[in-house]
Design a protein around this motif. Structure first.
Motif, short mmCIF file in Angstrom:
data_model
loop_
_atom_site.label_atom_id
_atom_site.label_comp_id
_atom_site.label_asym_id
_atom_site.label_seq_id
_atom_site.Cartn_x
_atom_site.Cartn_y
_atom_site.Cartn_z
N GLY A 195 0.71 -1.28 -0.07
CA GLY A 195 0.08 -0.11 0.03
C GLY A 195 0.76 1.32 0.18
N LEU A 196 2.29 1.25 0.22
CA LEU A 196 2.82 2.25 0.25
C LEU A 196 3.15 2.89 -1.06
CD1 LEU A 196 4.76 3.83 2.09
CD2 LEU A 196 6.88 2.40 1.44
N THR A 197 2.83 2.25 -2.20
CA THR A 197 2.69 2.86 -3.59
C THR A 197 1.88 4.04 -3.79
OG1 THR A 197 1.63 0.99 -4.30
CG2 THR A 197 3.88 0.81 -4.35
N LEU A 198 0.99 3.96 -2.70
CA LEU A 198 -0.02 4.96 -2.94
C LEU A 198 0.26 6.31 -2.89
CD1 LEU A 198 -3.03 3.88 -0.79
CD2 LEU A 198 -2.97 3.94 -3.15
N ILE A 199 1.85 6.26 -2.38
CA ILE A 199 2.47 7.81 -2.35
C ILE A 199 2.82 8.31 -3.59
CG2 ILE A 199 3.00 7.41 0.16
CD1 ILE A 199 6.04 7.07 -0.87
N TYR A 200 2.81 7.30 -4.54
CA TYR A 200 3.05 7.60 -5.82
C TYR A 200 1.97 7.69 -6.65
CZ TYR A 200 7.67 5.28 -4.81
OH TYR A 200 8.87 4.68 -4.27
N THR A 201 0.91 6.96 -6.44
CA THR A 201 -0.26 6.92 -7.13
C THR A 201 -0.90 8.24 -7.04
OG1 THR A 201 -0.39 4.58 -7.22
CG2 THR A 201 -2.30 5.49 -7.77
N ILE A 202 -1.19 8.45 -5.67
CA ILE A 202 -2.13 9.69 -5.70
C ILE A 202 -1.52 11.04 -6.13
CG2 ILE A 202 -2.75 11.10 -3.63
CD1 ILE A 202 -2.90 8.63 -1.73
N PRO A 203 -0.40 11.51 -6.09
CA PRO A 203 0.07 12.59 -6.75
C PRO A 203 0.04 12.56 -8.28
CG PRO A 203 2.07 11.63 -5.49
CD PRO A 203 0.91 10.99 -5.15
N LEU A 334 6.20 17.07 -9.08
CA LEU A 334 5.54 15.69 -8.84
C LEU A 334 6.43 14.88 -7.70
CD1 LEU A 334 3.76 13.31 -9.40
CD2 LEU A 334 5.10 12.67 -11.23
N LEU A 335 7.79 15.04 -7.85
CA LEU A 335 8.57 14.47 -6.83
C LEU A 335 8.25 15.10 -5.32
CD1 LEU A 335 12.13 14.36 -8.86
CD2 LEU A 335 10.31 12.35 -8.27
N ALA A 336 8.02 16.49 -5.39
CA ALA A 336 7.76 17.06 -4.04
C ALA A 336 6.29 16.63 -3.49
CB ALA A 336 7.55 18.52 -4.34
N GLY A 337 5.31 16.33 -4.66
CA GLY A 337 4.15 15.65 -4.22
C GLY A 337 4.08 14.26 -3.72
#
Length: 549
Positions: A195-203, A334-337
């Motif tokens: 579920g940690l991949t949500l930090i990529y998917t959300i932004p 995006l990287l900051a997001g």
């Protein structure tokens, strides 16, 4: 001046060799630590190993045993490794190393493709090849899906950036459609894997949606959005299958940290504590100022310079975002997001109770890219400061890793809680003793059970029904695999193994004495063994809370 084909080929060959050298550096550092046995084989990793073995025996687990927020993808990859090389601990680490090398390659690609410079990508690759001890740890030892999360996350970024960088005149071209189902597929796969991949998917998802709304393309993009949604459900198919079978409520709870939800107090108090953990513990582990299992300083003489370097990087990163003329501006945002999403998720969910650095490992990619971009600007102006800052940061990372490796035990360990830092160097002696005495069943704690089971090829089954906390707190979640419980329950002879827990030893000895049971004791390293009981005694009979079947 137009470059000749020969010059272009020469430059490409040079870049290729540079990338190979970076990958060799990364693999070499990890291999050295493993050969020196500085990264202990602990219980979470043993669970992955056992899952992989059970997969080869015909089982089909969907999630990490006992935790439904990490899928079994890691175990499936390890099962493939076991098929090729045998069921050995080093194979688990090999899988993690290969995943990390692919993460480095994809990071270099992001630098070249979306930050406009292969040199930025290669610089980030070097910083990832010799990273902080936090990153080294969680990309070498497996905890069930962090290596996969890094790689899948990078691929989510790449596919999302491909969508965001489509020019208006290319929107209707067939190739512009390809990345939408790819993004959805990767987002779904990431949701299941970790579920940690949500930090990529959300932004990424938010930025795509904002762009569609701003450009008034939302209605016209219906077919592309449908492709992304279809890809998402396909990629997360295992997650939804489990939800239909077990109920989606428990999965959602796991996704938001129910597995570590041990705090009391109001929500605001918990959020405040999480914010403190983020600022004091998360940031220091992320920047390599401390190891994830300790509050001791690493590379102390270099810390002021490292903080100064990162301060400059963060200021310049903000300027790169604000520069309207910068073609890579969107990528920097995006990287900051991604960093902001991770921080928000940590503070607002129960995962914020974890003071280790494992949830911050994904920040290594955006931080490395941002730092490399800043250093590259100074280097291009023929200033020594860029090279000097780069060298200081690399030296600091290596210093911290060596300093941590030399302090053994605990070594470079996944266990941030002292009572869980069991020294397993005498595990082979324990296995030999148990086999010689004919002791194959019994009770222990979580940190002994699963390494013992895997390394003994599941001949020795001691289920985790004993507490490891000094105050004898226990959670039934430790007992993750019901078939083991059935074997121990059916056994006519059991033993007890504790680890540096005097309070528990006293309870066991007193309980056995009160029950009129005779026994023998032996210490083997950190393992305290109560064995050859005159009759089988279950934990509930000893008055241990939470251990009644």
């Amino acid at each position: 001046m137009v470059k000749s084909p020969r010059i272009i080929l020469s430059e490409r060959a040079k870049d290729c060799w540079m990338l190979i050298l970076i990958l060799l550096m990364a693999a070499g550092l990890k291999a050295t630590l493993l050969l020196l046995e500085r990264i202990p084989f602990n219980s979470d990793e043993a669970v992955v190993a056992l899952m992989a073995r059970h997969i080869l025996d015909g089982e089909r687990p969907v999630f990490f045993y006992g935790q439904a927020y990490m899928g079994s993808l890691d175990a499936w990859l390890v099962a493939l490794g076991f098929t090729l090389f045998g069921q050995q601990v080093w194979v688990i680490r090999l899988v993690q190393i290969l995943l990390y090398l692919l993460t480095i390659i994809s990071t270099v690609w992001i630098g070249k493709e979306f930050l406009g410079s292969l040199k930025i990508g290669l610089g980030a690759g070097v910083l990832l090849a010799v990273p902080t001890v936090n990153v080294t740890l969680y990309t070498t030892a497996s905890l069930g899906g962090y290596g996969e999360a890094l790689l899948i996350g990078n691929l989510i970024l790449i596919s999302g950036l491909k969508i965001l960088h489509v020019r208006p005149d290319e929107i209707k071209k067939r190739k512009s459609f390809v990345w939408w189902p790819v993004f959805g597929l990767l987002a779904g796969l990431g949701l299941w894997a970790n579920g940690l991949t949500l930090i990529y998917t959300i932004p990424v998802g938010v930025m795509i949606l904002v762009r569609l709304i701003r450009n008034r393309e939302l209605k016209a993009s219906f077919s592309r959005i449908a492709l992304a949604i279809g890809g998402f459900f396909l990629g997360s198919g295992a997650w939804w299958w489990f939800a239909l079978d077990q109920g989606i409520g428990s999965l959602i709870q796991e996704l938001f940290g129910s597995a570590v939800a041990v705090e009391g107090g109001s929500w605001l108090v918990r959020v405040g504590n999480h914010l403190v953990n983020l600022l004091l513990l998360g940031s220091t582990a992320t920047l390599g100022l401390r190891p994830p299992w300790s509050t001791a300083w690493l590379g102390l003489p270099l810390v002021p310079f490292v903080l100064l370097i990162w301060g400059i990087v963060f200021i310049q990163w903000r300027r790169l975002q604000s520069d309207q003329e910068n073609p890579a501006r969107l990528t920097y945002w995006l990287l900051a997001g991604m960093c902001i999403t991770l921080a928000a998720g940590f503070v607002l969910t129960s995962f914020g109770v974890d003071p280790s650095g494992r949830y911050f490992v994904p920040l290594a990619v955006p931080l490395s890219l941002a730092a490399s971009a800043v250093f590259h600007r100074y280097m291009d102006k023929r200033r020594i400061w860029g090279w000097l800052a780069f060298a200081v940061l690399l030296g600091f990372h290596l210093w911290g890793t060596i300093q941590s490796a030399l302090k053994f035990p605990p070594g470079i360990t996944t266990q941030f809680y002292a009572p869980a830092q069991v020294d397993h160097r005498r595990m082979d002696d324990l296995i030999e003793f148990l086999k010689s005495e004919g002791i194959t069943r019994g009770y222990s704690n979580y940190w002994v059970t699963y390494p013992l089971a895997f390394l003994s090829e599941e001949e020795l089954i001691f289920i985790p029904r004993l507490p490891y906390h000094p105050d004898l707190r226990y959670t039934a979640r430790d007992d993750r695999y019901p078939p083991y419980r059935q074997l121990v329950t059916a056994s006519g002879e059991v033993a007890y193994i504790t680890t540096r827990n005097p309070a528990l030893d006293e309870v066991i000895a007193k309980g056995l004495g009160t029950a009129g049971v005779t026994w023998q004791e032996i210490w083997i390293g950190d393992y305290h063994l109560f064995y050859h009981l005159s009759r089988p005694v279950r934990p509930a009979e000893l008055g241990l809370e939470g251990t009644d079947f």
